[in-house]
Design an enzyme around this catalytic site. Structure first.
Site, mmCIF file in Angstrom:
data_model
loop_
_atom_site.group_PDB
_atom_site.id
_atom_site.type_symbol
_atom_site.label_atom_id
_atom_site.label_comp_id
_atom_site.label_asym_id
_atom_site.label_seq_id
_atom_site.Cartn_x
_atom_site.Cartn_y
_atom_site.Cartn_z
ATOM 1 N N ARG A 32 11.780 13.716 4.452
ATOM 2 C CA ARG A 32 10.747 13.712 5.483
ATOM 3 C C ARG A 32 11.111 14.619 6.649
ATOM 4 O O ARG A 32 12.277 14.763 7.003
ATOM 5 C CB ARG A 32 10.524 12.292 6.010
ATOM 6 N N LYS B 205 3.934 7.945 3.320
ATOM 7 C CA LYS B 205 4.360 7.439 4.621
ATOM 8 C C LYS B 205 3.263 7.588 5.675
ATOM 9 O O LYS B 205 3.214 6.820 6.644
ATOM 10 C CB LYS B 205 5.639 8.143 5.081
ATOM 11 N N HIS C 110 8.308 -2.431 6.278
ATOM 12 C CA HIS C 110 9.051 -1.491 5.443
ATOM 13 C C HIS C 110 10.051 -2.316 4.644
ATOM 14 O O HIS C 110 11.165 -2.566 5.090
ATOM 15 C CB HIS C 110 9.765 -0.461 6.323
ATOM 16 N N SER D 128 16.344 3.537 4.230
ATOM 17 C CA SER D 128 16.610 4.302 3.017
ATOM 18 C C SER D 128 18.095 4.236 2.661
ATOM 19 O O SER D 128 18.962 4.407 3.520
ATOM 20 C CB SER D 128 16.194 5.758 3.222
ATOM 21 N N LYS E 245 16.912 -1.463 -1.170
ATOM 22 C CA LYS E 245 15.638 -2.177 -1.338
ATOM 23 C C LYS E 245 15.129 -2.084 -2.769
ATOM 24 O O LYS E 245 14.754 -3.084 -3.380
ATOM 25 C CB LYS E 245 14.571 -1.611 -0.394
ATOM 26 N N THR E 246 15.084 -0.863 -3.289
ATOM 27 C CA THR E 246 14.542 -0.660 -4.629
ATOM 28 C C THR E 246 15.456 -1.268 -5.687
ATOM 29 O O THR E 246 15.007 -1.977 -6.587
ATOM 30 C CB THR E 246 14.344 0.838 -4.890
ATOM 31 N N ASP F 75 8.752 -0.946 -1.470
ATOM 32 C CA ASP F 75 8.921 -0.200 -0.213
ATOM 33 C C ASP F 75 8.040 -0.641 0.951
ATOM 34 O O ASP F 75 8.504 -0.651 2.084
ATOM 35 C CB ASP F 75 8.681 1.287 -0.472
ATOM 36 N N ARG G 98 14.576 12.229 -6.006
ATOM 37 C CA ARG G 98 13.695 11.058 -6.065
ATOM 38 C C ARG G 98 12.889 11.016 -7.365
ATOM 39 O O ARG G 98 12.654 12.041 -7.994
ATOM 40 C CB ARG G 98 12.708 11.086 -4.898
#
Length: 539
Positions: A63, A207, A226, A244, A248-249, A263, A329
């Site tokens: 980003r 996003k 988030h 990030s 989380k994933t 996410d 990614r």
């Protein structure tokens, strides 16, 4: 949901539809197979062994946070948190809009009618125009794809709530468009329009929709988050907050629990709901043994792999090669994960997990938080970066505090999100935990990464309720409760001080990190009660 606060003037709504003129009907709402074919025909990507589409994003492999702007006008002047959001004037946005229309004149855009939010009462209809076919496939995966009979029509029947225009080849002019560089992400809440130019990083689209929902939903009494969400037997739902790289994933993709999403989610009167229809996972050094569900998606037709290295002859992938990006990614529809929810909704949570990748090696692998401590940690949003993950970082870890675990996507003041979360925790009597997926036995460069097997065992104990009965000690610095014994887990790892060879060095590092917390939290002290202030670590 009610969009009265963001209703656009009729002329602006007609203006937004000008991009329809650049999107032939033959390129509207294409299937994944058609988008694949178009992307390959246009030379945008290549097909790897087993079927995924491999693409490169060029200079932008993440980003562009410094190039994101919000239009400042009468509606947003008092409602947006301008300390953390860059302002763009309406005139500059108008110029950007006109110039992007001119750029699109010579191109055939791809149009997707999608939705942000699986709860139909609180979701929004989003029309997305992309210059690249693979961007169209990406956003088709990442947002919710509603049935065709529920989509707005190109002729104007049933207007989309928001429009997103994504033109990577367009170069912004800082002087003319009021931005910083040739890259721009501009959100106009009044005109219900997002303009993205000068970057091929597809994550900017998803996003931007997250930013929109973060602005709209608090007024509806819905908490945007988030986070990832999964649910076990007996409607045992859990929220995983984290920045990030904190897990989380990985941790939410549990074969013994149903994945709601990895996410972005909302927490409203009906429970939890996914904002998205897919996942966007880090691929670098992905392990088939530690993360089998995610690893399997790299062998699926439909998955979009960004900046993953591929052998040009054999078309085999090398997920360990960071030549193109450390932030490689993969984007794929959520049904590629076994045991994933297809409707994206679940009950109110019983547990909240706050993930931190503590590269200083002083946080315990798990700790129980009081509601006040949970609010303190939520507003702090702590993790740590290490050398090699970003340009400009030295050899030592760098503390990062991103409030609400998502400051770049929060248009409103953090206190609004914090107050809303606090009310929901109290109302639904939610258990809160802090989990470190960072280093143990010393800081980065000395210790080692927390074993994922141990993390999963501790999470299982927290989520099934058995950790509530475990013996606890009070952490001397941070004040939270830390289990001293958990069946199946090495007791030594539960107390990070015991894993360091030099206990005095641990004490010094813990005190240093505590002082960072206290200094960072000063800006939030006027907005919290005494209980939250007292939850600060002993610096």
């Amino acid at each position: 949901m009610s969009l009265s606060a963001t209703a656009a003037p009729a002329t602006k709504k007609r203006g937004a539809r000008c991009f329809e003129d650049r999107a032939p009907a033959s390129l509207a709402n294409l299937t994944a197979s058609a988008l694949y074919e178009l992307a390959v025909q246009r030379g945008e990507g290549e097909i790897a062994a087993d079927g995924p589409l491999v693409v490169r994003t060029g200079e932008h492999t993440g980003r562009s946070a410094q190039d994101k702007f919000v239009v400042r006008g009468p509606e947003t002047d008092k409602s947006v948190w301008w300390d953390a959001n860059k302002a763009m004037t309406p005139d500059a946005f108008d110029a950007l809009y006109r110039d992007m229309l001119d750029y699109a004149d010579a191109r055939d855009l791809i149009m997707q009618d999608l939705a942000g939010g699986a709860d139909r009462k609180y979701g929004i209809k989003v029309r997305v125009f992309t210059e690249y076919a693979w961007h169209g496939l990406f956003i088709q995966h990442l947002l919710v794809r509603p049935p065709m009979n529920e989509r707005p029509s190109v002729s104007g029947e049933g207007e989309p709530d928001f429009t997103v225009v994504d033109l990577p080849g367009f170069a912004a002019d800082p002087e003319r468009h009021g931005c910083r560089s040739k890259t721009v992400i501009a959100v106009d809440f009044t005109r219900r329009l997002v303009l993205i130019g000068g970057t091929s990083y597809a994550g900017e689209m998803k996003k931007s929709v997250f930013t929109i929902l973060n602005y709209l939903l608090p007024e509806e009494g819905v908490m945007p988050m988030h986070c990832s969400v999964n649910v076990g037997d007996g409607a045992n739902a859990a929220i995983f907050f984290g920045l990030s790289g904190t897990g989380k994933t990985t941790l939410s993709a549990d074969p013994n629990r149903t994945l709601i999403g990895d996410d972005e989610h909302g927490w409203g009167p009906n429970g939890l709901f996914n904002f998205e229809g897919g996942c966007y996972a880090k691929m670098i050094r992905l392990s088939a043994s530690a993360e089998p569900e995610i690893f399997a998606t790299t062998r699926r037709f439909g998955t979009v792999l960004e900046n993953v290295v591929m052998d040009p002859a054999t078309r085999e992938l090398d997920l360990d090669d960071a030549t193109l990006a450390e932030n490689s990614r993969g984007a794929y529809p959520i049904h590629y994960i076994p045991n994933a929810s297809l409707d994206g909704v679940t009950t109110h949570p019983k547990n909240i997990i706050m993930l931190t990748c503590d590269a200083f090696g002083v946080m315990p692998p798990i700790a129980r938080l009081s509601p006040a401590q949970a609010m303190y940690m939520f507003l702090s949003g702590y993790t740590a970066k290490v050398a090699g993950t970003e340009k400009g970082l030295g050899n030592d870890p760098e503390a990062t505090f991103s409030t609400c675990f998502g400051a770049p996507f929060m248009p409103r003041h953090p206190s609004e999100y914090g107050a809303l979360l606090g009310k929901l925790i109290d109302k639904h009597d939610v258990h809160c935990w802090l989990v470190s997926t960072g280093w143990t036995g010393g800081p980065h460069g000395v210790g080692k990464r927390m074993p994922i097997k141990e993390t999963r065992a501790l999470l299982t104990a927290a989520l099934n309720g058995s950790l509530n009965d475990a013996p606890m000690r009070k952490d001397d610095v941070f004040g939270f409760d830390v289990p001293s014994s958990v069946p199946g887990v090495d007791e030594r790892i539960l107390n990070p001080r015991n894993t360091w060879e030099d206990a005095a060095a641990y004490d010094a590092q813990a005190a240093k990190l505590a002082a960072m917390f206290v200094e960072n939290f000063k800006v939030y002290e006027p907005y919290v009660d005494d209980a939250v202030k007292k939850a600060a670590p002993a610096a």
